[in-house]
Design a protein around this motif. Structure first.
Motif, short mmCIF file in Angstrom:
data_model
loop_
_atom_site.label_atom_id
_atom_site.label_comp_id
_atom_site.label_asym_id
_atom_site.label_seq_id
_atom_site.Cartn_x
_atom_site.Cartn_y
_atom_site.Cartn_z
N LYS A 47 0.86 -1.18 0.00
CA LYS A 47 0.00 0.00 0.00
C LYS A 47 0.90 1.23 0.00
CE LYS A 47 -1.80 1.44 3.88
NZ LYS A 47 -2.60 1.49 5.11
N ARG A 53 -4.31 9.94 -0.41
CA ARG A 53 -5.02 8.74 -0.85
C ARG A 53 -4.13 7.52 -0.63
NH1 ARG A 53 -9.76 9.39 -4.06
NH2 ARG A 53 -10.32 11.57 -3.89
N TYR A 55 -2.98 3.81 -2.39
CA TYR A 55 -2.90 3.08 -3.65
C TYR A 55 -2.45 1.66 -3.38
CZ TYR A 55 -3.38 7.61 -5.84
OH TYR A 55 -3.86 8.83 -6.23
N CYS A 57 -0.55 -1.53 -4.48
CA CYS A 57 0.47 -2.10 -5.38
C CYS A 57 0.49 -3.62 -5.29
CB CYS A 57 1.85 -1.55 -5.01
SG CYS A 57 1.99 0.23 -5.19
N PHE A 95 -4.31 6.27 -10.70
CA PHE A 95 -3.23 5.35 -11.00
C PHE A 95 -1.90 6.06 -10.78
CE2 PHE A 95 -0.37 3.01 -13.82
CZ PHE A 95 -0.71 1.70 -13.53
N CYS A 107 0.23 1.02 -9.60
CA CYS A 107 -0.57 0.90 -8.38
C CYS A 107 -1.88 1.65 -8.60
CB CYS A 107 0.16 1.51 -7.18
SG CYS A 107 1.81 0.87 -6.91
N GLY A 108 -3.00 0.98 -8.38
CA GLY A 108 -4.31 1.60 -8.55
C GLY A 108 -4.86 2.18 -7.26
N LEU A 109 -5.70 3.16 -7.39
CA LEU A 109 -6.33 3.82 -6.26
C LEU A 109 -7.22 2.84 -5.49
CD1 LEU A 109 -6.87 6.51 -4.75
CD2 LEU A 109 -8.73 6.90 -6.37
#
Length: 113
Positions: A47, A53, A55, A57, A95, A107-109
């Motif tokens: 993370k 925020r 993200y 990973c 992203f 890595c996405g939100l």
């Protein structure tokens, strides 16, 4: 048991308790930052906290297929990896890319915009 032996034993037990407590606190702090149960943060933690925020990973990140040429350096992970993202705007970044000497990893939100 002699008085000297009891004092020595008490000091050893107290020292072990203090060392165990410090180790537990360290593990907990790293876990809070990265979601990983390790002594020190990895370059690409599971993370990433960035721009208010979080993200994801993942525990075993894979190289990104996204073109990173349009992304700019925006910060660093807790473990020292370079965070690449689009320039700040009114929309949330969904992203990010973490770049290390081993490559670039996407890595996405977490939780949506």
């Amino acid at each position: 048991m002699s008085r000297g032996t009891r004092i020595t034993l008490l000091l050893l037990v107290t020292g072990a308790a203090v060392a165990g407590t410090l180790a537990g606190v360290r593990l907990w702090n790293v876990h809070q930052q990265t979601s990983d149960w390790v002594w020190s943060p990895k370059e690409i933690p599971s993370k990433v906290q960035f721009a208010g925020r979080e993200y994801n990973c993942g525990p075993d990140p894979s190289p990104t297929k996204q073109d990173v040429s349009a992304l700019t350096p925006q910060g660093r992970t807790a473990g020292g990896g370079e965070i690449l993202a689009k320039e700040p705007s009114t929309q949330a970044r969904v992203f990010i890319v973490v770049r290390t000497r081993d490559g670039a990893f996407g890595c996405g939100l977490m939780g949506g915009p």
